[in-house]
Design a protein around this motif. Structure first.
Motif, mmCIF file in Angstrom:
data_model
loop_
_atom_site.group_PDB
_atom_site.id
_atom_site.type_symbol
_atom_site.label_atom_id
_atom_site.label_comp_id
_atom_site.label_asym_id
_atom_site.label_seq_id
_atom_site.Cartn_x
_atom_site.Cartn_y
_atom_site.Cartn_z
ATOM 1 N N UNK A 96 14.360 70.637 59.795
ATOM 2 C CA UNK A 96 14.840 71.596 58.803
ATOM 3 C C UNK A 96 16.362 71.569 58.717
ATOM 4 N N UNK A 97 16.868 71.745 57.503
ATOM 5 C CA UNK A 97 18.302 71.755 57.250
ATOM 6 C C UNK A 97 18.720 73.131 56.746
ATOM 7 N N UNK A 98 19.943 73.487 57.064
ATOM 8 C CA UNK A 98 20.545 74.673 56.471
ATOM 9 C C UNK A 98 21.669 74.222 55.550
ATOM 10 N N UNK A 99 21.744 74.810 54.379
ATOM 11 C CA UNK A 99 22.788 74.412 53.449
ATOM 12 C C UNK A 99 23.191 75.593 52.583
ATOM 13 N N UNK A 100 24.370 75.486 52.011
ATOM 14 C CA UNK A 100 24.876 76.496 51.096
ATOM 15 C C UNK A 100 25.277 75.786 49.812
#
Length: 293
Positions: free
Chosen positions: A31-35
């Motif tokens: 899983x990736x976190x991004x804005x």
């Protein structure tokens, strides 16, 4: 700048994606976190290939430092509505590229538009015919070679499937123009005409071993007109390596056209099998000029 051409992002399998310094690996799977609004939105250009200079700057300019033997060019479909301007634009592009490469008159080989779209039974004006004419006129530029494909197109496809014959004809043009071999690499090319009573006699260059037709029937796709500029389907016959054109509807002919339509069913070739190049003897305003383009 963002451009839209197919999908973007990372494509699976994720297990094969990683960052590395040459020794250690950091997997990008999981899983990736991004804005998404961390940076301002990039401008998007649709149909970027129509923007002046875009393709040149991205795809041509970077390879200018490399030496070349010559160019091969297949284009023109997108310019059919501006066919008259193509008479100027195309030679200008050839000259510009030669100047940039600084290798003299680099051979420039190109493909004339093939037959395409619905076949018409009666004589017609045609943007594709006018674009082909602009391409043929470019042969006046030094060390250029044109591959006529008026017999290789398809009514339903703008990208004909028969690439083999196009490639073979290109190879012959390359042997002749780029490598200086003496050979026949193209078909009959309109040279001149003369009016004889109610007929017009057409002479050609590039006849090779002589004129003939693919099916041993009289030449097709010739039209003829008088001073009223109204063209009629003509009768044509080969006589002493010239073609005699006439119609009982035109008693005082002044002009002849050959294969002047989107998708002509023409059959005139030289004995070596190369198709005659479409042409017209008149210089009357065509479909494009009448539209003001």
């Amino acid at each position: 700048m963002a451009v839209l051409w197919g999908g973007g992002g990372f494509n699976p399998p994720a297990g094969e994606m990683y960052l590395t310094d040459g020794n250690a690996k950091i997997s990008l799977a999981g899983n990736w976190k991004y804005r998404k609004d961390l940076e301002p939105v990039l401008p998007t250009i649709h149909n970027y290939h129509y923007y002046p200079g875009f393709l040149f700057n991205a795809m041509i300019n970077p390879v200018i430092p490399y030496g070349l033997k010559g160019f091969i060019w297949y284009q023109g479909e997108a310019n059919d509505s501006l066919a008259y301007n193509y008479r100027t634009l195309f030679p200008m592009m050839i000259t510009d590229w030669r100047i940039r490469w600084q290798q003299g008159y680099l051979p420039f080989l190109y493909i004339q538009l093939p037959n395409y779209k619905k076949r018409q039974a009666a004589p017609m004006e045609s943007e594709w015919a006018e674009l082909r004419e602009a391409q043929a006129m470019t042969l006046f530029q030094p060390k250029t070679g044109m591959v006529c494909t008026i017999d290789l197109g398809e009514a339903e496809s703008i990208h004909p499937l028969n690439k083999q014959d196009v490639g073979c004809r290109l190879a012959l043009q390359a042997e002749k123009i780029a490598y200086g071999k003496e050979l026949i690499a193209s078909g009959p090319l309109y040279c001149k005409y003369r009016i004889e009573n109610n007929t017009i006699r057409i002479s050609f260059s590039n006849m090779g071993s002589g004129l003939k037709t693919t099916d041993n029937l009289p030449p097709r796709e010739f039209t003829i007109a008088g001073e009223d500029k109204k063209f009629y389907t003509a009768t044509a016959q080969i006589q002493q390596n010239e073609i005699i054109v006439s119609s009982d509807k035109v008693t005082n002919p002044v002009a002849v056209r050959y294969a002047w339509s989107d998708n002509p069913g023409c059959n005139t070739i030289n004995a070596e099998g190369f198709p005659a190049v479409p042409f017209r003897t008149d210089q009357w305003k065509g479909k494009i000029q009448n539209k003001g383009n």
